[in-house]
Design a protein around this motif. Structure first.
Motif, PDB file in Angstrom:
ATOM      1  N   GLU A   1       1.635  -5.978 -16.857  1.00 28.86           N
ATOM      2  CA  GLU A   1       2.913  -5.293 -16.846  1.00 28.86           C
ATOM      3  C   GLU A   1       3.312  -4.809 -15.453  1.00 28.86           C
ATOM      4  O   GLU A   1       4.415  -4.349 -15.232  1.00 28.86           O
ATOM      5  CB  GLU A   1       2.857  -4.083 -17.793  1.00 28.86           C
ATOM      6  N   GLU A   2       2.408  -4.928 -14.482  1.00 30.32           N
ATOM      7  CA  GLU A   2       2.708  -4.453 -13.140  1.00 30.32           C
ATOM      8  C   GLU A   2       3.659  -5.418 -12.460  1.00 30.32           C
ATOM      9  O   GLU A   2       3.646  -6.617 -12.722  1.00 30.32           O
ATOM     10  CB  GLU A   2       1.425  -4.325 -12.319  1.00 30.32           C
ATOM     11  N   PRO A   3       4.517  -4.939 -11.533  1.00 30.97           N
ATOM     12  CA  PRO A   3       5.405  -5.835 -10.796  1.00 30.97           C
ATOM     13  C   PRO A   3       4.619  -6.936 -10.101  1.00 30.97           C
ATOM     14  O   PRO A   3       3.475  -6.754  -9.699  1.00 30.97           O
ATOM     15  CB  PRO A   3       6.073  -4.903  -9.782  1.00 30.97           C
ATOM     16  N   ALA A   4       5.271  -8.092  -9.953  1.00 30.56           N
ATOM     17  CA  ALA A   4       4.618  -9.232  -9.320  1.00 30.56           C
ATOM     18  C   ALA A   4       4.239  -8.905  -7.883  1.00 30.56           C
ATOM     19  O   ALA A   4       4.834  -8.045  -7.236  1.00 30.56           O
ATOM     20  CB  ALA A   4       5.551 -10.441  -9.355  1.00 30.56           C
ATOM     21  N   ALA A   5       3.213  -9.619  -7.390  1.00 24.34           N
ATOM     22  CA  ALA A   5       2.746  -9.382  -6.034  1.00 24.34           C
ATOM     23  C   ALA A   5       3.798  -9.838  -5.024  1.00 24.34           C
ATOM     24  O   ALA A   5       4.459 -10.856  -5.219  1.00 24.34           O
ATOM     25  CB  ALA A   5       1.441 -10.134  -5.810  1.00 24.34           C
ATOM     26  N   PRO A   6       3.951  -9.097  -3.918  1.00 21.61           N
ATOM     27  CA  PRO A   6       4.850  -9.523  -2.839  1.00 21.61           C
ATOM     28  C   PRO A   6       4.227 -10.685  -2.079  1.00 21.61           C
ATOM     29  O   PRO A   6       3.108 -11.126  -2.393  1.00 21.61           O
ATOM     30  CB  PRO A   6       4.960  -8.268  -1.970  1.00 21.61           C
ATOM     31  N   PRO A   7       4.908 -11.199  -1.036  1.00 25.03           N
ATOM     32  CA  PRO A   7       4.390 -12.369  -0.317  1.00 25.03           C
ATOM     33  C   PRO A   7       2.982 -12.195   0.252  1.00 25.03           C
ATOM     34  O   PRO A   7       2.279 -13.173   0.478  1.00 25.03           O
ATOM     35  CB  PRO A   7       5.422 -12.570   0.801  1.00 25.03           C
ATOM     36  N   ASN A   8       2.546 -10.943   0.509  1.00 28.65           N
ATOM     37  CA  ASN A   8       1.201 -10.754   1.052  1.00 28.65           C
ATOM     38  C   ASN A   8       0.110 -11.008   0.013  1.00 28.65           C
ATOM     39  O   ASN A   8      -1.077 -11.001   0.353  1.00 28.65           O
ATOM     40  CB  ASN A   8       1.049  -9.349   1.654  1.00 28.65           C
ATOM     41  N   GLY A   9       0.487 -11.212  -1.247  1.00 26.18           N
ATOM     42  CA  GLY A   9      -0.481 -11.583  -2.273  1.00 26.18           C
ATOM     43  C   GLY A   9      -1.138 -10.430  -3.005  1.00 26.18           C
ATOM     44  O   GLY A   9      -1.966 -10.658  -3.881  1.00 26.18           O
ATOM     45  N   HIS A  10      -0.782  -9.190  -2.688  1.00 23.98           N
ATOM     46  CA  HIS A  10      -1.392  -8.031  -3.330  1.00 23.98           C
ATOM     47  C   HIS A  10      -0.364  -7.315  -4.193  1.00 23.98           C
ATOM     48  O   HIS A  10       0.758  -7.063  -3.760  1.00 23.98           O
ATOM     49  CB  HIS A  10      -1.933  -7.053  -2.280  1.00 23.98           C
ATOM     50  N   ARG A  11      -0.774  -6.947  -5.384  1.00 18.77           N
ATOM     51  CA  ARG A  11       0.120  -6.182  -6.243  1.00 18.77           C
ATOM     52  C   ARG A  11       0.270  -4.762  -5.694  1.00 18.77           C
ATOM     53  O   ARG A  11      -0.629  -4.253  -5.012  1.00 18.77           O
ATOM     54  CB  ARG A  11      -0.412  -6.174  -7.678  1.00 18.77           C
ATOM     55  N   PRO A  12       1.403  -4.139  -5.989  1.00 24.16           N
ATOM     56  CA  PRO A  12       1.652  -2.804  -5.413  1.00 24.16           C
ATOM     57  C   PRO A  12       0.555  -1.792  -5.695  1.00 24.16           C
ATOM     58  O   PRO A  12       0.226  -0.978  -4.836  1.00 24.16           O
ATOM     59  CB  PRO A  12       2.980  -2.401  -6.063  1.00 24.16           C
ATOM     60  N   GLN A  13      -0.052  -1.826  -6.897  1.00 21.08           N
ATOM     61  CA  GLN A  13      -1.108  -0.857  -7.199  1.00 21.08           C
ATOM     62  C   GLN A  13      -2.287  -1.019  -6.245  1.00 21.08           C
ATOM     63  O   GLN A  13      -2.867  -0.028  -5.783  1.00 21.08           O
ATOM     64  CB  GLN A  13      -1.586  -1.023  -8.642  1.00 21.08           C
ATOM     65  N   ALA A  14      -2.647  -2.255  -5.927  1.00 21.01           N
ATOM     66  CA  ALA A  14      -3.749  -2.480  -4.990  1.00 21.01           C
ATOM     67  C   ALA A  14      -3.409  -1.924  -3.614  1.00 21.01           C
ATOM     68  O   ALA A  14      -4.281  -1.371  -2.918  1.00 21.01           O
ATOM     69  CB  ALA A  14      -4.058  -3.971  -4.902  1.00 21.01           C
ATOM     70  N   LEU A  15      -2.159  -2.042  -3.190  1.00 21.43           N
ATOM     71  CA  LEU A  15      -1.746  -1.510  -1.892  1.00 21.43           C
ATOM     72  C   LEU A  15      -1.778   0.016  -1.891  1.00 21.43           C
ATOM     73  O   LEU A  15      -2.178   0.632  -0.894  1.00 21.43           O
ATOM     74  CB  LEU A  15      -0.340  -2.020  -1.549  1.00 21.43           C
ATOM     75  N   VAL A  16      -1.385   0.633  -2.994  1.00 24.95           N
ATOM     76  CA  VAL A  16      -1.439   2.100  -3.078  1.00 24.95           C
ATOM     77  C   VAL A  16      -2.878   2.581  -2.982  1.00 24.95           C
ATOM     78  O   VAL A  16      -3.195   3.534  -2.257  1.00 24.95           O
ATOM     79  CB  VAL A  16      -0.774   2.591  -4.391  1.00 24.95           C
ATOM     80  N   PHE A  17      -3.789   1.926  -3.694  1.00 21.69           N
ATOM     81  CA  PHE A  17      -5.201   2.304  -3.605  1.00 21.69           C
ATOM     82  C   PHE A  17      -5.733   2.112  -2.184  1.00 21.69           C
ATOM     83  O   PHE A  17      -6.510   2.929  -1.679  1.00 21.69           O
ATOM     84  CB  PHE A  17      -6.044   1.491  -4.585  1.00 21.69           C
ATOM     85  N   SER A  18      -5.334   1.018  -1.538  1.00 21.45           N
ATOM     86  CA  SER A  18      -5.790   0.758  -0.174  1.00 21.45           C
ATOM     87  C   SER A  18      -5.291   1.837   0.777  1.00 21.45           C
ATOM     88  O   SER A  18      -6.032   2.298   1.661  1.00 21.45           O
ATOM     89  CB  SER A  18      -5.301  -0.620   0.288  1.00 21.45           C
TER      90      SER A  18
END
Length: 287
Positions: free
Chosen positions: A14-31
């Motif tokens: 259900e999470e938004p699709a990954a942007p061109p960098n290949g990571h879903r937004p949740q993964a970027l927030v955790f990073s």
């Protein structure tokens, strides 16, 4: 940043699709939290910081807002209202996941395991429990296991399997599994079972792609966005390679080079990223 032994929550469909960098937004927030925020005495982070950061990484504003809301509903973020603006911080449970994952992210030699030591795990799962089977497989993969055959998994080194199951909330699965410390007997072709349990060529490509991408970077780009993307890319490599023993792989196995590239880039980017975040939070002036 975050990665390993404890499972950082995986994105859901259900999470938004990954942007061109290949990571879903949740993964970027955790990073972002793991790489720049965690361990520092910082206030909750305003929505505007996430929108600018994620926007610079190719995430649309609507998707960024939806990610923050979804992570809050899932108990990963705590939302604090300050006037008319929403601010966010990790919940204690999510902070514990990030802290435990950081043990491997920041390890000086994350791909090295005691030579000759392996952990074997066997389980038998009722066909009716496909939900449990899926979560168990995801947890084992994140903990460094590869599948030798149906129901039989192996990992390099000695894994505290009980702790892995406890951290993932899989006490039911623990009752359906047995695990052992093991070492190969003479005549066993270790390189053969490694290739049966793991996609070695794909893991090598993950390392090499990381090195090509991060051995050098542009100082003209946003350091906060770069260190966030660096952490997400590094987590992907850590997830792929559990620490396969290099002596059974190709002579130019790139794990040591990718670890050196990560440490070099992170150490160089972090001070500028911290200054950038301090300016965003009003704790420093630009320049």
């Amino acid at each position: 940043m975050s990665a390993e032994a404890a499972e950082v929550p995986e994105p859901t469909g259900e999470e938004p699709a990954a942007p061109p960098n290949g990571h879903r937004p949740q993964a970027l927030v955790f990073s972002f939290f793991g790489g720049v925020v965690r361990g520092r005495d910082l206030p909750p982070i305003p929505t505007s910081v996430f929108l600018r950061l994620l926007g610079g990484l190719g995430v649309a504003e609507a998707a960024a807002r939806a990610t923050l809301a979804r992570m809050t509903r899932k108990g990963l973020l705590e939302r604090i209202q300050v006037g008319r603006a929403a601010h966010y911080r990790l919940t204690p449970e999510a902070d514990a996941l990030v802290r435990k994952a950081d043990e491997r992210v920041s390890a000086p030699a994350p791909f090295e395991q005691p030579d000759g030591q392996w952990t074997l795990l066997s389980y038998s799962m009722p066909e009716s429990r496909r939900d449990l089977r899926h979560k168990l497989r995801a947890t084992l993969t994140w903990a460094g296991f590869g599948g030798l055959r149906d129901g039989l998994w192996i990992a390099p080194g000695t894994i505290d399997v009980g702790a892995v199951f406890a951290d993932a909330g899989l006490s039911e699965a623990a009752g359906l599994a047995e695990w052992f410390s093991a070492s190969p007997l003479p005549g066993v072709r270790v390189e053969r079972f490694i290739r049966r349990a793991w996609p070695v060529d794909r893991i090598q490509e993950e390392h090499e792609t990381f090195v090509r991408t991060w051995w050098s970077w542009s100082e003209n780009e946003d350091p906060l966005g770069q260190v966030t993307l660096l952490g997400a890319d590094w987590l992907r490599v850590l997830r792929a390679d559990p620490g396969l023993p290099a002596r059974f792989l190709s002579p130019d196995w790139p794990a040591a080079r990718s670890a050196a590239a990560y440490r070099r880039c992170y150490d160089a980017l972090l001070p500028a990223a911290q200054r950038c975040l301090a300016v965003e939070l009003g704790q420093a002036v630009p320049g």
